[in-house]
Design a protein around this motif. Structure first.
Motif, short mmCIF file in Angstrom:
data_model
loop_
_atom_site.label_atom_id
_atom_site.label_comp_id
_atom_site.label_asym_id
_atom_site.label_seq_id
_atom_site.Cartn_x
_atom_site.Cartn_y
_atom_site.Cartn_z
N ASP A 168 0.88 -1.16 0.00
CA ASP A 168 0.00 0.00 0.00
C ASP A 168 0.92 1.22 0.00
O ASP A 168 1.62 1.46 0.99
N THR A 169 0.94 1.96 -1.10
CA THR A 169 1.93 3.03 -1.23
C THR A 169 1.28 4.39 -1.31
O THR A 169 0.12 4.53 -1.72
N SER A 170 2.04 5.40 -0.92
CA SER A 170 1.73 6.79 -1.22
C SER A 170 2.90 7.31 -2.05
O SER A 170 4.06 7.06 -1.71
N GLY A 183 -2.30 8.76 -2.74
CA GLY A 183 -2.28 7.46 -2.08
C GLY A 183 -3.57 7.25 -1.32
O GLY A 183 -4.26 8.23 -1.00
N TYR A 184 -3.93 6.01 -1.12
CA TYR A 184 -3.13 4.83 -1.43
C TYR A 184 -3.14 4.50 -2.93
O TYR A 184 -4.17 4.54 -3.57
#
Length: 206
Positions: free
Chosen positions: A70-72, A101-102
């Motif tokens: 789960d990235t920003s 994000g996410y």
């Protein structure tokens, strides 16, 4: 059912560590999530400023397979990104970049298109983010730049609905070609343009 657009990067499995390191550099500088310990095939270990399935427990992918992040991601502003941030009540960072994000990421050490290539598949979390992915030149540039810096062979824009995907980057060159178009009538025609990963590995060890 909402839109689910994304960018898919194809690269050799040995380049996954470098791609994830480059991805980590795009994380918000003030990220508050606990560091995520990741073990890759061959025993390489990384610490990433993201979560996996919204948790921070260590991820062991030493035997390959698939895992989720789960990235920003911070993007250089353009009109589409500025409108997206304004609509969401978000302010650009001190450097002018805009956080999105996410953005969900699936890492596969054997991609669906070719078992000798890994894939990093980035998916928008909302329909609004999907529309941003389609409109923003800088979102596209960020993912094609990530493909280039990690030694990837191909980057695709994927609408996630089974429709034709668009080739954004191929063997070192930016592109705007549809899969199912005249140049690439099907997936096999596209994948045949990629270097043979087995031949490359043999050449390096000979």
């Amino acid at each position: 059912m909402g839109l689910t657009y994304g960018y898919d990067i194809y690269l050799r499995p040995r380049n996954v560590a470098g791609a994830l390191t480059a991805l980590a550099e795009l994380a918000p500088p003030d990220s508050r999530v606990p560091p995520l310990d990741l073990t890759l095939p061959g025993g390489d270990r990384l610490v990433l400023p993201f979560t996996s399935n919204f948790g921070s427990e260590p991820v062991d992918s030493s035997t390959g397979g698939t895992f989720e992040l789960d990235t920003s991601i911070m993007f250089e502003a353009d009109d589409a990104l500025s409108e997206y941030a304004k609509a969401g009540g978000h302010e650009p960072g001190a450097d002018g970049r805009i956080q999105v994000g996410y953005v969900y990421a699936t890492v596969r050490f054997e991609s669906f298109l070719h078992p000798g290539y890994a894939s990093l598949e980035f998916w928008a979390a909302t329909s609004g983010m999907s529309r941003l992915f389609a409109r923003s030149a800088n979102v596209r540039k960020t993912f094609t730049d990530l493909t280039a810096v990690s030694g990837g062979v191909c980057c695709l824009f994927d609408t996630g609905d089974g429709g034709p995907e668009q080739v954004c980057w191929l063997n070192g060159v930016t592109a705007r070609e549809m899969v199912s178009g005249s140049l690439f009538p099907d997936w096999r025609a596209l994948v045949e343009t990629w270097p043979d990963p087995g031949a490359s590995e043999i050449a390096q060890t000979s």
